[in-house]
Write a protein that holds these residues in place. Structure first.
Motif, PDB file in Angstrom:
ATOM      1  N   MET A  41      37.949  13.214  13.918  1.00 38.17           N
ATOM      2  CA  MET A  41      37.867  14.224  13.101  1.00 38.17           C
ATOM      3  C   MET A  41      37.202  15.774  13.835  1.00 38.17           C
ATOM      4  SD  MET A  41      38.400  13.836   9.807  1.00 38.17           S
ATOM      5  CE  MET A  41      37.520  15.594   9.513  1.00 38.17           C
ATOM      6  N   PHE A  42      36.639  15.324  14.913  1.00 36.05           N
ATOM      7  CA  PHE A  42      36.119  16.569  15.811  1.00 36.05           C
ATOM      8  C   PHE A  42      37.322  16.964  16.566  1.00 36.05           C
ATOM      9  CE2 PHE A  42      31.376  15.166  15.716  1.00 36.05           C
ATOM     10  CZ  PHE A  42      31.167  16.297  14.997  1.00 36.05           C
ATOM     11  N   SER A  43      38.324  16.234  17.012  1.00 39.83           N
ATOM     12  CA  SER A  43      39.241  16.389  18.097  1.00 39.83           C
ATOM     13  C   SER A  43      40.545  17.053  17.411  1.00 39.83           C
ATOM     14  CB  SER A  43      39.439  15.104  18.901  1.00 39.83           C
ATOM     15  OG  SER A  43      40.483  15.424  19.767  1.00 39.83           O
ATOM     16  N   ALA A  44      41.273  16.091  16.696  1.00 42.27           N
ATOM     17  CA  ALA A  44      42.529  16.504  16.178  1.00 42.27           C
ATOM     18  C   ALA A  44      42.767  17.811  15.723  1.00 42.27           C
ATOM     19  CB  ALA A  44      42.848  15.538  15.029  1.00 42.27           C
ATOM     20  N   PRO A  45      41.748  18.456  14.864  1.00 38.98           N
ATOM     21  CA  PRO A  45      42.103  19.963  14.231  1.00 38.98           C
ATOM     22  C   PRO A  45      41.785  20.891  15.552  1.00 38.98           C
ATOM     23  CG  PRO A  45      40.701  18.482  12.767  1.00 38.98           C
ATOM     24  CD  PRO A  45      40.920  17.923  13.841  1.00 38.98           C
ATOM     25  N   ALA A  46      40.757  20.524  16.202  1.00 36.22           N
ATOM     26  CA  ALA A  46      40.219  21.288  17.443  1.00 36.22           C
ATOM     27  C   ALA A  46      41.518  21.917  18.381  1.00 36.22           C
ATOM     28  CB  ALA A  46      39.276  20.920  18.068  1.00 36.22           C
ATOM     29  N   LEU A  47      42.258  20.815  18.694  1.00 40.60           N
ATOM     30  CA  LEU A  47      43.093  20.857  19.714  1.00 40.60           C
ATOM     31  C   LEU A  47      44.128  21.989  19.257  1.00 40.60           C
ATOM     32  CD1 LEU A  47      43.797  17.173  20.689  1.00 40.60           C
ATOM     33  CD2 LEU A  47      42.708  18.840  22.279  1.00 40.60           C
ATOM     34  N   LYS A  48      44.703  21.784  18.112  1.00 40.07           N
ATOM     35  CA  LYS A  48      45.559  22.703  17.458  1.00 40.07           C
ATOM     36  C   LYS A  48      45.054  24.157  17.397  1.00 40.07           C
ATOM     37  CE  LYS A  48      48.021  19.393  14.466  1.00 40.07           C
ATOM     38  NZ  LYS A  48      48.999  19.482  15.246  1.00 40.07           N
ATOM     39  N   LEU A  49      43.752  24.103  16.913  1.00 41.43           N
ATOM     40  CA  LEU A  49      42.926  25.552  16.872  1.00 41.43           C
ATOM     41  C   LEU A  49      42.763  26.452  18.370  1.00 41.43           C
ATOM     42  CD1 LEU A  49      40.068  24.947  14.600  1.00 41.43           C
ATOM     43  CD2 LEU A  49      42.110  26.451  14.014  1.00 41.43           C
ATOM     44  N   LEU A  50      42.450  25.350  19.494  1.00 42.64           N
ATOM     45  CA  LEU A  50      42.585  25.729  20.755  1.00 42.64           C
ATOM     46  C   LEU A  50      43.672  25.914  21.547  1.00 42.64           C
ATOM     47  CD1 LEU A  50      39.586  23.387  21.813  1.00 42.64           C
ATOM     48  CD2 LEU A  50      39.442  25.758  21.452  1.00 42.64           C
ATOM     49  N   GLY A  51      44.891  25.558  20.944  1.00 41.88           N
ATOM     50  CA  GLY A  51      46.089  25.900  21.541  1.00 41.88           C
ATOM     51  C   GLY A  51      46.276  24.577  22.742  1.00 41.88           C
ATOM     52  N   LEU A  52      45.762  23.622  22.839  1.00 45.21           N
ATOM     53  CA  LEU A  52      45.864  22.790  23.819  1.00 45.21           C
ATOM     54  C   LEU A  52      46.927  21.574  23.395  1.00 45.21           C
ATOM     55  CD1 LEU A  52      42.095  22.384  24.591  1.00 45.21           C
ATOM     56  CD2 LEU A  52      43.749  23.069  26.148  1.00 45.21           C
ATOM     57  N   LYS A  53      47.851  21.359  24.292  1.00 48.45           N
ATOM     58  CA  LYS A  53      48.706  20.418  24.177  1.00 48.45           C
ATOM     59  C   LYS A  53      48.599  19.034  24.664  1.00 48.45           C
ATOM     60  CE  LYS A  53      53.648  19.205  24.926  1.00 48.45           C
ATOM     61  NZ  LYS A  53      54.892  19.552  25.305  1.00 48.45           N
ATOM     62  N   MET A  54      47.826  18.098  23.945  1.00 50.31           N
ATOM     63  CA  MET A  54      47.515  16.851  24.309  1.00 50.31           C
ATOM     64  C   MET A  54      48.646  15.558  24.071  1.00 50.31           C
ATOM     65  SD  MET A  54      44.885  14.777  24.830  1.00 50.31           S
ATOM     66  CE  MET A  54      43.428  15.248  24.501  1.00 50.31           C
ATOM     67  N   ARG A  55      48.625  14.856  25.562  1.00 50.00           N
ATOM     68  CA  ARG A  55      49.509  13.603  25.656  1.00 50.00           C
ATOM     69  C   ARG A  55      48.630  12.567  25.907  1.00 50.00           C
ATOM     70  NH1 ARG A  55      54.909  12.719  29.093  1.00 50.00           N
ATOM     71  NH2 ARG A  55      55.245  10.476  28.585  1.00 50.00           N
ATOM     72  N   LEU A  56      48.607  11.562  24.870  1.00 50.11           N
ATOM     73  CA  LEU A  56      47.775  10.357  25.140  1.00 50.11           C
ATOM     74  C   LEU A  56      48.643   9.166  25.794  1.00 50.11           C
ATOM     75  CD1 LEU A  56      45.582  10.369  21.837  1.00 50.11           C
ATOM     76  CD2 LEU A  56      44.998  10.721  24.059  1.00 50.11           C
ATOM     77  N   GLU A  57      48.570   8.753  26.944  1.00 49.38           N
ATOM     78  CA  GLU A  57      48.995   7.469  27.406  1.00 49.38           C
ATOM     79  C   GLU A  57      48.021   6.553  27.544  1.00 49.38           C
ATOM     80  OE1 GLU A  57      50.638   8.719  30.956  1.00 49.38           O
ATOM     81  OE2 GLU A  57      52.007  10.228  30.333  1.00 49.38           O
ATOM     82  N   THR A  58      47.701   5.882  26.153  1.00 48.91           N
ATOM     83  CA  THR A  58      46.638   5.143  25.948  1.00 48.91           C
ATOM     84  C   THR A  58      47.046   3.938  24.978  1.00 48.91           C
ATOM     85  OG1 THR A  58      45.895   6.397  24.277  1.00 48.91           O
ATOM     86  CG2 THR A  58      44.949   6.774  26.234  1.00 48.91           C
TER      87      THR A  58
END
Length: 239
Positions: A41-58
């Motif tokens: 809940m903290f992370s998913a919307p925040a990444l979009k607002l911050l303009g960060l492109k995340m790649r999870l290799e997990t």
């Protein structure tokens, strides 16, 4: 200007996510899976607002059976938004007791079942560390630890503290290194696309049969693997 707008938006998003997370935690207090839900809940919307492109290799990490100890690198307070989406099921973290008093976040952190340690009281700190062994062995729960003990501010991996490795050996559970590319030194919130981040987990390091005499070698093995992995992720994220 874009930087300022994003800080305003992320503050609003933090408050909204906090309200939702408080409802989750009040509905099922101290459930060890709360951290995964709250982190998302903290992370998913925040990444979009911050303009960060995340790649999870997990992918392997997410399906790994509990319990285990996650050893992750810690860059800044932005890790809440960056790494929140990477928390696996039934995983809690270790944090300073003082976190409990941070408005909204501290109460969520406590109610999410995370383990608070009073670092200024050696007896209580030792008792909390022993409690983590029982949590892992008896409650199908893993522990997330920032083994550096403090933020490295994107300037490279700091020396590791012993706690995570002592816990893993005492409980006989594997260590899973989790590496995040060095976003702190490259993130630019004034750009529409503010940066690329890659999070990758490495193969579990078994501890079954090890003793505390093996701890220095175990720490060195984990740190060496993570240093090499972070360098590789940095090169890919900046390409």
């Amino acid at each position: 200007m874009l930087h300022f707008v994003r800080l305003v938006l992320i503050s609003i998003q933090f408050l909204l996510a906090s309200m939702v997370n408080l409802l989750i935690c009040f509905a099922r207090p101290f459930n060890p899976d709360n951290s995964r839900l709250c982190g998302w809940m903290f992370s998913a919307p925040a990444l979009k607002l911050l303009g960060l492109k995340m790649r999870l290799e997990t992918a392997d990490f997410q399906s790994l059976p509990n319990p285990f100890v996650v050893v992750a690198n810690h860059q800044s307070n932005w890790d809440l938004f960056v790494l929140g989406s990477a928390v696996p099921r039934r995983t809690v973290s270790l944090g300073k007791k003082s976190l409990k008093w941070i408005p909204f976040f501290g109460q969520i952190y406590w109610l999410a079942g995370n383990i608070l340690i009073d670092r200024g009281n050696a007896v209580k700190a030792k008792a909390a560390m022993l409690h983590t062994t029982a949590v892992m062995q008896e409650q199908d729960t893993s522990i997330w630890v920032f083994a550096e003990g403090t933020r490295n501010l994107g300037r490279g991996l700091l020396p590791f503290k012993k706690g995570a490795f002592q816990m893993a050996i005492n409980a006989g559970v594997p260590i899973v290194p989790l590496c995040c590319s060095s976003y702190k030194s490259t993130m630019n919130l004034n750009r529409w696309r503010s940066g690329n981040i890659i999070v990758k987990t490495l193969a579990p390091i078994p501890t079954a049969g090890l003793t505390l005499d093996d701890m220095p070698a175990l720490m060195e093995q984990c740190r060496t693997q993570m240093v090499a992995c972070i360098a590789e992720l940095d090169a890919r994220a900046q390409a």
